[in-house]
Design a protein around this motif. Structure first.
Motif, PDB file in Angstrom:
ATOM      1  N   GLY A 136     -76.719 -19.762  13.701  1.00  0.00           N
ATOM      2  CA  GLY A 136     -75.944 -18.924  14.617  1.00  0.00           C
ATOM      3  C   GLY A 136     -74.513 -18.672  14.204  1.00  0.00           C
ATOM      4  N   THR A 137     -73.775 -19.710  13.802  1.00  0.00           N
ATOM      5  CA  THR A 137     -72.366 -19.541  13.442  1.00  0.00           C
ATOM      6  C   THR A 137     -71.950 -20.637  12.467  1.00  0.00           C
ATOM      7  OG1 THR A 137     -70.112 -19.307  14.328  1.00  0.00           O
ATOM      8  CG2 THR A 137     -71.535 -20.931  15.381  1.00  0.00           C
ATOM      9  N   MET A 138     -70.969 -20.345  11.629  1.00  0.00           N
ATOM     10  CA  MET A 138     -70.429 -21.336  10.706  1.00  0.00           C
ATOM     11  C   MET A 138     -68.993 -20.977  10.361  1.00  0.00           C
ATOM     12  SD  MET A 138     -72.189 -20.417   6.979  1.00  0.00           S
ATOM     13  CE  MET A 138     -71.445 -21.844   6.196  1.00  0.00           C
ATOM     14  N   ASN A 139     -68.222 -21.976   9.970  1.00  0.00           N
ATOM     15  CA  ASN A 139     -66.838 -21.782   9.560  1.00  0.00           C
ATOM     16  C   ASN A 139     -66.684 -22.135   8.087  1.00  0.00           C
ATOM     17  OD1 ASN A 139     -66.486 -21.351  12.275  1.00  0.00           O
ATOM     18  ND2 ASN A 139     -64.579 -22.502  12.409  1.00  0.00           N
ATOM     19  N   VAL A 140     -65.986 -21.303   7.342  1.00  0.00           N
ATOM     20  CA  VAL A 140     -65.671 -21.550   5.933  1.00  0.00           C
ATOM     21  C   VAL A 140     -64.180 -21.315   5.734  1.00  0.00           C
ATOM     22  CG1 VAL A 140     -65.993 -20.785   3.556  1.00  0.00           C
ATOM     23  CG2 VAL A 140     -67.970 -20.953   5.076  1.00  0.00           C
ATOM     24  N   VAL A 141     -63.505 -22.249   5.109  1.00  0.00           N
ATOM     25  CA  VAL A 141     -62.073 -22.129   4.820  1.00  0.00           C
ATOM     26  C   VAL A 141     -61.908 -21.860   3.326  1.00  0.00           C
ATOM     27  CG1 VAL A 141     -59.846 -23.319   4.773  1.00  0.00           C
ATOM     28  CG2 VAL A 141     -61.389 -23.620   6.721  1.00  0.00           C
ATOM     29  N   ILE A 142     -61.094 -20.854   2.979  1.00  0.00           N
ATOM     30  CA  ILE A 142     -60.762 -20.570   1.590  1.00  0.00           C
ATOM     31  C   ILE A 142     -59.246 -20.619   1.434  1.00  0.00           C
ATOM     32  CG2 ILE A 142     -60.861 -18.063   2.026  1.00  0.00           C
ATOM     33  CD1 ILE A 142     -61.681 -17.739  -0.942  1.00  0.00           C
ATOM     34  N   ILE A 143     -58.776 -21.349   0.436  1.00  0.00           N
ATOM     35  CA  ILE A 143     -57.346 -21.431   0.107  1.00  0.00           C
ATOM     36  C   ILE A 143     -57.148 -20.700  -1.219  1.00  0.00           C
ATOM     37  CG2 ILE A 143     -55.396 -22.950  -0.375  1.00  0.00           C
ATOM     38  CD1 ILE A 143     -56.794 -25.096   1.267  1.00  0.00           C
ATOM     39  N   ILE A 144     -56.362 -19.631  -1.213  1.00  0.00           N
ATOM     40  CA  ILE A 144     -56.157 -18.784  -2.383  1.00  0.00           C
ATOM     41  C   ILE A 144     -54.751 -19.003  -2.918  1.00  0.00           C
ATOM     42  CG2 ILE A 144     -56.223 -16.417  -3.273  1.00  0.00           C
ATOM     43  CD1 ILE A 144     -57.977 -15.693  -0.872  1.00  0.00           C
ATOM     44  N   GLN A 145     -54.634 -19.166  -4.231  1.00  0.00           N
ATOM     45  CA  GLN A 145     -53.338 -19.412  -4.871  1.00  0.00           C
ATOM     46  C   GLN A 145     -53.108 -18.373  -5.959  1.00  0.00           C
ATOM     47  OE1 GLN A 145     -53.055 -23.120  -6.968  1.00  0.00           O
ATOM     48  NE2 GLN A 145     -50.836 -23.065  -7.102  1.00  0.00           N
ATOM     49  N   GLY A 146     -51.926 -17.733  -5.949  1.00  0.00           N
ATOM     50  CA  GLY A 146     -51.547 -16.787  -6.994  1.00  0.00           C
ATOM     51  C   GLY A 146     -51.088 -17.506  -8.247  1.00  0.00           C
ATOM     52  N   LEU A 147     -51.423 -16.949  -9.418  1.00  0.00           N
ATOM     53  CA  LEU A 147     -51.101 -17.587 -10.692  1.00  0.00           C
ATOM     54  C   LEU A 147     -50.342 -16.651 -11.633  1.00  0.00           C
ATOM     55  CD1 LEU A 147     -54.511 -19.418 -11.375  1.00  0.00           C
ATOM     56  CD2 LEU A 147     -52.453 -20.359 -10.323  1.00  0.00           C
ATOM     57  N   ARG A 148     -49.613 -15.683 -11.120  1.00  0.00           N
ATOM     58  CA  ARG A 148     -48.847 -14.768 -11.947  1.00  0.00           C
ATOM     59  C   ARG A 148     -47.421 -14.631 -11.420  1.00  0.00           C
ATOM     60  NH1 ARG A 148     -52.587 -15.646 -14.617  1.00  0.00           N
ATOM     61  NH2 ARG A 148     -53.860 -14.202 -15.860  1.00  0.00           N
ATOM     62  N   ASP A 149     -46.440 -14.630 -12.341  1.00  0.00           N
ATOM     63  CA  ASP A 149     -45.041 -14.493 -11.950  1.00  0.00           C
ATOM     64  C   ASP A 149     -44.765 -13.143 -11.304  1.00  0.00           C
ATOM     65  OD1 ASP A 149     -44.464 -17.028 -12.936  1.00  0.00           O
ATOM     66  OD2 ASP A 149     -44.014 -16.287 -14.942  1.00  0.00           O
ATOM     67  N   SER A 150     -45.471 -12.110 -11.740  1.00  0.00           N
ATOM     68  CA  SER A 150     -45.251 -10.781 -11.178  1.00  0.00           C
ATOM     69  C   SER A 150     -45.857 -10.621  -9.796  1.00  0.00           C
ATOM     70  CB  SER A 150     -45.831  -9.710 -12.120  1.00  0.00           C
ATOM     71  OG  SER A 150     -47.209  -9.946 -12.364  1.00  0.00           O
ATOM     72  N   GLY A 151     -46.629 -11.621  -9.341  1.00  0.00           N
ATOM     73  CA  GLY A 151     -47.159 -11.596  -7.986  1.00  0.00           C
ATOM     74  C   GLY A 151     -48.542 -10.981  -7.896  1.00  0.00           C
ATOM     75  N   ILE A 152     -49.271 -11.371  -6.854  1.00  0.00           N
ATOM     76  CA  ILE A 152     -50.598 -10.859  -6.543  1.00  0.00           C
ATOM     77  C   ILE A 152     -50.572 -10.342  -5.118  1.00  0.00           C
ATOM     78  CG2 ILE A 152     -53.036 -11.434  -6.258  1.00  0.00           C
ATOM     79  CD1 ILE A 152     -52.209 -11.588  -9.135  1.00  0.00           C
ATOM     80  N   ARG A 153     -51.110  -9.178  -4.882  1.00  0.00           N
ATOM     81  CA  ARG A 153     -51.224  -8.652  -3.512  1.00  0.00           C
ATOM     82  C   ARG A 153     -52.687  -8.675  -3.087  1.00  0.00           C
ATOM     83  NH1 ARG A 153     -48.063  -3.640  -0.967  1.00  0.00           N
ATOM     84  NH2 ARG A 153     -46.605  -5.383  -0.807  1.00  0.00           N
ATOM     85  N   LEU A 154     -52.995  -9.473  -2.083  1.00  0.00           N
ATOM     86  CA  LEU A 154     -54.354  -9.514  -1.549  1.00  0.00           C
ATOM     87  C   LEU A 154     -54.568  -8.305  -0.645  1.00  0.00           C
ATOM     88  CD1 LEU A 154     -54.763 -13.298  -0.612  1.00  0.00           C
ATOM     89  CD2 LEU A 154     -55.370 -12.147  -2.740  1.00  0.00           C
ATOM     90  N   ILE A 155     -55.529  -7.496  -0.977  1.00  0.00           N
ATOM     91  CA  ILE A 155     -55.850  -6.317  -0.177  1.00  0.00           C
ATOM     92  C   ILE A 155     -56.859  -6.658   0.904  1.00  0.00           C
ATOM     93  CG2 ILE A 155     -56.678  -3.940  -0.244  1.00  0.00           C
ATOM     94  CD1 ILE A 155     -54.024  -4.439  -1.706  1.00  0.00           C
ATOM     95  N   ASP A 156     -57.862  -7.446   0.569  1.00  0.00           N
ATOM     96  CA  ASP A 156     -58.884  -7.818   1.543  1.00  0.00           C
ATOM     97  C   ASP A 156     -59.589  -9.083   1.085  1.00  0.00           C
ATOM     98  OD1 ASP A 156     -60.254  -7.570   3.893  1.00  0.00           O
ATOM     99  OD2 ASP A 156     -61.674  -6.050   3.185  1.00  0.00           O
ATOM    100  N   VAL A 157     -60.083  -9.833   2.057  1.00  0.00           N
ATOM    101  CA  VAL A 157     -60.914 -11.003   1.810  1.00  0.00           C
ATOM    102  C   VAL A 157     -62.101 -10.882   2.746  1.00  0.00           C
ATOM    103  CG1 VAL A 157     -61.029 -13.524   1.802  1.00  0.00           C
ATOM    104  CG2 VAL A 157     -58.887 -12.388   1.220  1.00  0.00           C
ATOM    105  N   ARG A 158     -63.329 -10.824   2.213  1.00  0.00           N
ATOM    106  CA  ARG A 158     -64.472 -10.492   3.051  1.00  0.00           C
ATOM    107  C   ARG A 158     -65.741 -11.147   2.511  1.00  0.00           C
ATOM    108  NH1 ARG A 158     -63.441  -4.357   1.180  1.00  0.00           N
ATOM    109  NH2 ARG A 158     -64.426  -4.373  -0.872  1.00  0.00           N
ATOM    110  N   PRO A 159     -66.748 -11.283   3.360  1.00  0.00           N
ATOM    111  CA  PRO A 159     -68.012 -11.855   2.892  1.00  0.00           C
ATOM    112  C   PRO A 159     -68.832 -10.822   2.135  1.00  0.00           C
ATOM    113  CG  PRO A 159     -68.199 -11.280   5.189  1.00  0.00           C
ATOM    114  CD  PRO A 159     -66.773 -10.994   4.801  1.00  0.00           C
ATOM    115  N   ARG A 160     -69.642 -11.300   1.211  1.00  0.00           N
ATOM    116  CA  ARG A 160     -70.555 -10.438   0.469  1.00  0.00           C
ATOM    117  C   ARG A 160     -71.957 -11.019   0.590  1.00  0.00           C
ATOM    118  NH1 ARG A 160     -71.224  -9.908  -6.033  1.00  0.00           N
ATOM    119  NH2 ARG A 160     -71.315 -12.161  -5.725  1.00  0.00           N
TER     120      ARG A 160
END
Length: 290
Positions: A136-160
């Motif tokens: 019926g339901t579940m929880n998943v936690v994701i921790i995302i870390q950027g690895l570039r000096d110029s920066g990363i822009r997250l546009i979307d995070v979604r299930p596939r």
């Protein structure tokens, strides 16, 4: 009798000289009492006195420093194939969760595990062995870390969705446990696959990550009609180019969720008092919450 003259020395000549070298200097030493010393200036020179050696050493140091800086730069990381971001996922068992297995567990070591009241880690191992799912339901936690000096822009995070099928009907397990709530929350119904009002975006806003910065996102995923295998798709902008990365569980297995079945072959109810184990019953085939 007159003593013989030394070999190679004519009568009336002065003392002969021998040449020797000490410490890079030439020294002339006479065979008699007269000694004359001549020092030459062609001995080893210090590094700074030889421009070619000095320039070679400086050039080598510059090359080494430049190579290190290039290797640590965004360009160097891109050239070596280092990923622009890193992520870690986890899925805890929460209060009121139910677990379903595609097969029936009525004997053997896994039944013995349930009857002795396993902890959360043992239950997660049971799920992995049987490729079980949350009901019926579940929880998943994701921790995302950027690895570039110029920066990363997250546009979307979604299930596939990777695969889908009929709901699991083998074994149902009711599990009491404790969960947590994190900063960003995404709620998704996999039967619909698109959040209401956002046809192609789940993340409420774009998130900029500098090098070393982290963001924590918690998914709450639901399913009623089918079972699903799924992972997490991260859409991000790096260097003006849209990219995608995919993340699964810590064991590199996809996450699994299933809709509730109308009947189960066997049901285990949570213990009512510790340290009692789970109780097997045939009287609750629908595995309702208690």
């Amino acid at each position: 009798m007159t003593p013989a003259d030394p070999a190679g020395q004519a009568e009336g000549e002065g003392p002969s000289l021998r040449e020797s070298s000490v410490g890079g200097h030439n020294i002339q030493i006479g065979s008699a009492g007269n000694i004359s010393i001549q020092l030459s200036r062609h001995a080893g020179r210090p590094l700074l006195a030889d421009p070619r050696r000095w320039l070679f050493g400086l050039g080598s140091a510059i090359v080494i420093v430049a190579a290190v800086l290039l290797w640590r730069s965004d360009f160097g990381k891109d050239m070596t194939g280092s990923p622009p971001l890193h992520a870690r996922t986890s899925s805890r068992i929460n209060v009121g969760d139910r677990l379903a297995l595609p097969d029936k567990v009525a004997s053997g070591s896994d039944q013995a595990l349930l009857l002795r009241n396993p902890d959360d880690m043992e239950l997660l191992g049971l799920l992995q062995r049987h490729k079980g799912a949350r009901v019926g339901t579940m929880n998943v936690v994701i921790i995302i870390q950027g690895l570039r000096d110029s920066g990363i822009r997250l546009i979307d995070v979604r299930p596939r969705v990777i695969a889908s099928g009929r709901s699991f009907t083998g074994t149902c397990i009711q599990v009491p446990a404790q969960g947590e709530v994190d900063e960003y929350q995404i709620k998704v119904d996999l039967d619909v696959q698109r959040p209401e009002g956002h046809p192609s975006r789940y993340l409420p806003k774009s998130i900029d990550l500098a090098s070393g910065e982290r963001v924590t996102i918690e998914f709450t995923v639901t399913a009623e009609d089918k079972s699903y295998e799924w992972d997490i798709e991260v859409v991000y902008d790096y260097g003006g180019r849209l990219r995608r990365a995919y993340f699964r569980g810590p064991d590199n297995e996809p996450f699994r969720i299933t809709g509730p079945a109308t009947r189960y072959e066997i049901t285990y109810h949570a213990p009512t008092a510790l340290p009692n184990g789970y109780r097997e019953t045939q009287q609750d085939p629908v595995c309702q919450d208690r």
